[in-house]
Scaffold this motif. Structure first.
Motif, PDB file in Angstrom:
ATOM      1  N   ARG A  87       0.757  -1.534  -0.137  1.00 52.65           N
ATOM      2  CA  ARG A  87       0.439  -0.072   0.341  1.00 52.65           C
ATOM      3  C   ARG A  87       0.719   1.076  -0.580  1.00 52.65           C
ATOM      4  O   ARG A  87       2.188   1.674   0.590  1.00 52.65           O
ATOM      5  CB  ARG A  87      -0.845  -0.044   1.298  1.00 52.65           C
ATOM      6  CG  ARG A  87      -2.266  -0.871   0.732  1.00 52.65           C
ATOM      7  CD  ARG A  87      -2.802  -1.400   1.751  1.00 52.65           C
ATOM      8  NE  ARG A  87      -2.805  -1.229   3.712  1.00 52.65           N
ATOM      9  CZ  ARG A  87      -2.764  -0.417   5.080  1.00 52.65           C
ATOM     10  NH1 ARG A  87      -3.403   1.044   4.581  1.00 52.65           N
ATOM     11  NH2 ARG A  87      -2.484  -0.459   5.561  1.00 52.65           N
ATOM     12  N   PHE A  88       0.870   2.482  -0.469  1.00 51.05           N
ATOM     13  CA  PHE A  88       0.692   3.624  -0.277  1.00 51.05           C
ATOM     14  C   PHE A  88      -0.099   4.718  -0.545  1.00 51.05           C
ATOM     15  O   PHE A  88      -0.741   4.816  -0.429  1.00 51.05           O
ATOM     16  CB  PHE A  88       2.333   3.979  -1.790  1.00 51.05           C
ATOM     17  CG  PHE A  88       1.534   3.190  -3.230  1.00 51.05           C
ATOM     18  CD1 PHE A  88       0.584   4.846  -3.430  1.00 51.05           C
ATOM     19  CD2 PHE A  88       1.013   2.325  -4.119  1.00 51.05           C
ATOM     20  CE1 PHE A  88       0.312   4.944  -4.859  1.00 51.05           C
ATOM     21  CE2 PHE A  88       0.432   2.993  -4.870  1.00 51.05           C
ATOM     22  CZ  PHE A  88       0.423   3.530  -5.448  1.00 51.05           C
ATOM     23  N   LEU A  89       0.607   5.758   0.067  1.00 53.15           N
ATOM     24  CA  LEU A  89      -0.197   7.115   0.144  1.00 53.15           C
ATOM     25  C   LEU A  89       0.414   8.063  -0.330  1.00 53.15           C
ATOM     26  O   LEU A  89       1.829   8.397   0.200  1.00 53.15           O
ATOM     27  CB  LEU A  89      -0.583   7.182   1.704  1.00 53.15           C
ATOM     28  CG  LEU A  89      -1.812   8.613   1.489  1.00 53.15           C
ATOM     29  CD1 LEU A  89      -2.959   8.307   0.363  1.00 53.15           C
ATOM     30  CD2 LEU A  89      -2.218   8.699   3.699  1.00 53.15           C
ATOM     31  N   ALA A  90       0.373   9.635  -1.007  1.00 46.15           N
ATOM     32  CA  ALA A  90       1.373  10.551  -1.523  1.00 46.15           C
ATOM     33  C   ALA A  90       0.347  11.526  -1.094  1.00 46.15           C
ATOM     34  O   ALA A  90      -0.986  11.658  -1.737  1.00 46.15           O
ATOM     35  CB  ALA A  90       1.690  10.505  -3.177  1.00 46.15           C
ATOM     36  N   ASN A  91       0.581  12.471  -0.046  1.00 46.72           N
ATOM     37  CA  ASN A  91      -0.096  13.478   0.161  1.00 46.72           C
ATOM     38  C   ASN A  91       1.066  14.706  -0.807  1.00 46.72           C
ATOM     39  O   ASN A  91       2.325  14.703  -0.446  1.00 46.72           O
ATOM     40  CB  ASN A  91       0.172  14.000   2.032  1.00 46.72           C
ATOM     41  CG  ASN A  91      -0.769  12.635   2.456  1.00 46.72           C
ATOM     42  OD1 ASN A  91      -2.305  12.617   2.135  1.00 46.72           O
ATOM     43  ND2 ASN A  91      -0.828  12.006   3.851  1.00 46.72           N
ATOM     44  N   ALA A 171      -2.357   1.632  -7.766  1.00 49.63           N
ATOM     45  CA  ALA A 171      -1.794   1.494  -8.526  1.00 49.63           C
ATOM     46  C   ALA A 171      -1.659   0.427  -9.335  1.00 49.63           C
ATOM     47  O   ALA A 171      -0.212   0.683  -9.868  1.00 49.63           O
ATOM     48  CB  ALA A 171      -1.918   0.369  -6.747  1.00 49.63           C
ATOM     49  N   CYS A 172      -2.790   0.490 -10.303  1.00 46.92           N
ATOM     50  CA  CYS A 172      -2.615   0.163 -11.743  1.00 46.92           C
ATOM     51  C   CYS A 172      -2.446   1.026 -11.946  1.00 46.92           C
ATOM     52  O   CYS A 172      -1.126   0.716 -13.706  1.00 46.92           O
ATOM     53  CB  CYS A 172      -3.457   0.006 -12.039  1.00 46.92           C
ATOM     54  SG  CYS A 172      -4.005  -1.690 -13.296  1.00 46.92           S
ATOM     55  N   LYS A 173      -2.095   2.874 -12.065  1.00 46.71           N
ATOM     56  CA  LYS A 173      -1.902   3.635 -12.983  1.00 46.71           C
ATOM     57  C   LYS A 173      -0.923   3.773 -12.872  1.00 46.71           C
ATOM     58  O   LYS A 173       0.259   3.971 -14.271  1.00 46.71           O
ATOM     59  CB  LYS A 173      -2.966   4.538 -12.241  1.00 46.71           C
ATOM     60  CG  LYS A 173      -2.564   6.260 -13.538  1.00 46.71           C
ATOM     61  CD  LYS A 173      -3.069   7.023 -12.295  1.00 46.71           C
ATOM     62  CE  LYS A 173      -3.196   8.160 -13.594  1.00 46.71           C
ATOM     63  NZ  LYS A 173      -4.027   9.684 -13.127  1.00 46.71           N
ATOM     64  N   PHE A 174      -0.174   3.608 -11.651  1.00 45.20           N
ATOM     65  CA  PHE A 174       0.825   3.650 -11.699  1.00 45.20           C
ATOM     66  C   PHE A 174       2.120   2.430 -11.450  1.00 45.20           C
ATOM     67  O   PHE A 174       3.216   2.453 -10.864  1.00 45.20           O
ATOM     68  CB  PHE A 174       1.362   5.012 -10.572  1.00 45.20           C
ATOM     69  CG  PHE A 174       0.802   6.043 -10.412  1.00 45.20           C
ATOM     70  CD1 PHE A 174       1.521   7.105 -11.163  1.00 45.20           C
ATOM     71  CD2 PHE A 174      -0.511   6.747  -9.300  1.00 45.20           C
ATOM     72  CE1 PHE A 174       0.690   8.329 -11.095  1.00 45.20           C
ATOM     73  CE2 PHE A 174      -1.231   7.730  -9.776  1.00 45.20           C
ATOM     74  CZ  PHE A 174      -0.292   8.262 -10.784  1.00 45.20           C
ATOM     75  N   ASN A 175       1.603   1.406 -11.699  1.00 48.18           N
ATOM     76  CA  ASN A 175       2.543   0.403 -11.365  1.00 48.18           C
ATOM     77  C   ASN A 175       3.286   0.411 -10.029  1.00 48.18           C
ATOM     78  O   ASN A 175       3.105   0.399  -9.590  1.00 48.18           O
ATOM     79  CB  ASN A 175       2.700  -0.463 -12.524  1.00 48.18           C
ATOM     80  CG  ASN A 175       3.728   0.731 -13.128  1.00 48.18           C
ATOM     81  OD1 ASN A 175       5.075   0.890 -12.651  1.00 48.18           O
ATOM     82  ND2 ASN A 175       2.957   0.591 -14.342  1.00 48.18           N
ATOM     83  N   PHE A 176       4.316  -0.251 -10.374  1.00 48.07           N
ATOM     84  CA  PHE A 176       5.430  -0.571  -9.241  1.00 48.07           C
ATOM     85  C   PHE A 176       6.664   1.046  -9.067  1.00 48.07           C
ATOM     86  O   PHE A 176       7.253   0.951  -8.518  1.00 48.07           O
ATOM     87  CB  PHE A 176       5.928  -2.115  -9.063  1.00 48.07           C
ATOM     88  CG  PHE A 176       5.012  -2.681  -8.677  1.00 48.07           C
ATOM     89  CD1 PHE A 176       4.337  -3.065  -7.449  1.00 48.07           C
ATOM     90  CD2 PHE A 176       4.826  -3.517  -9.552  1.00 48.07           C
ATOM     91  CE1 PHE A 176       3.436  -3.725  -6.363  1.00 48.07           C
ATOM     92  CE2 PHE A 176       2.816  -4.249  -9.048  1.00 48.07           C
ATOM     93  CZ  PHE A 176       2.637  -4.576  -7.845  1.00 48.07           C
ATOM     94  N   ASP A 177       6.189   1.856 -10.145  1.00 49.95           N
ATOM     95  CA  ASP A 177       6.685   2.351 -10.575  1.00 49.95           C
ATOM     96  C   ASP A 177       7.139   3.995  -9.284  1.00 49.95           C
ATOM     97  O   ASP A 177       8.247   4.866  -9.496  1.00 49.95           O
ATOM     98  CB  ASP A 177       7.340   3.342 -11.786  1.00 49.95           C
ATOM     99  CG  ASP A 177       7.432   2.208 -13.213  1.00 49.95           C
ATOM    100  OD1 ASP A 177       7.768   1.909 -13.180  1.00 49.95           O
ATOM    101  OD2 ASP A 177       6.758   2.559 -14.161  1.00 49.95           O
TER     102      ASP A 177
END
Length: 192
Positions: A87-91, A171-177
């Motif tokens: 999981r990730f979150l970018a603020n 996550a699909c849009k940015f995948n693992f980049d």
């Protein structure tokens, strides 16, 4: 003379519109705190990104502070695969040194959403990982994915991965980049 004044006004207006600011910058691939330095950024936004990986009970929490990558601002990614969660979150924020926030991640939503995906994870293998297992996707994870490739994980080891599971739109849009502490070396396949 009027043309010269108008030209100078337009140039000064353009110069004012090119905004720069300072942001805190740091990267800690396996901790929730980092030693911040100040960097000059083009633009007026700063970012703090938090990431959580649970792989078979081994938990990696990471944080990144930097100038904002505006395409990541506000994203909340979730990926689940057999015995693993990412999981990730970018603020993002506006203003000098505004990214003072610490590690933050939204709580996992365990509510099944009706989507079922194949679930498989093969470490050390780049060929398609197959399994008869299906998993119930939860929360915002509304798509199935398959990834095959070589990546460096938070333990700093390069490994081949082949996996299938549930994923959400961000996550699909940015995948693992967009991963912190994961470097993708060679991608064979990534589909949602």
């Amino acid at each position: 003379m009027k043309n010269l004044v108008a030209l100078l006004f337009m140039i000064s207006a353009f110069a004012v519109s090119v905004v720069s600011s300072k942001c805190y910058s740091c990267f800690s691939p396996n901790t929730t705190t980092c030693n911040e330095t100040e960097v000059e950024c083009l633009g007026d936004q700063c970012m703090t990104a938090s990431q959580f990986i649970n792989r078979d009970g081994d938990v990696f929490k990471s944080i990144l502070k930097s100038c904002a990558n505006e395409t990541l601002c506000g994203t909340k990614g979730s990926v689940a695969v057999e015995n693993s969660m990412f999981r990730f979150l970018a603020n993002c924020c506006i203003g000098n040194l505004c990214n003072t926030d610490g590690y933050e991640l939204l709580a996992d939503d365990p509510t099944p959403n009706g989507v079922k995906c194949p679930s498989a994870l093969c470490i050390g293998k780049i060929e398609e990982c197959t399994s008869d297992k299906m998993m119930n996707c939860t929360g915002s994870m509304n798509k199935c994915f398959e990834f095959r490739g070589k990546a460096m994980d938070p333990s700093m080891a390069w490994k081949n991965y082949s996996s299938k599971g549930c994923i959400n739109d961000d996550a699909c849009k940015f995948n693992f980049d967009s991963a912190i502490g994961i470097s993708e070396g060679q991608r064979q396949e990534f589909t949602c």
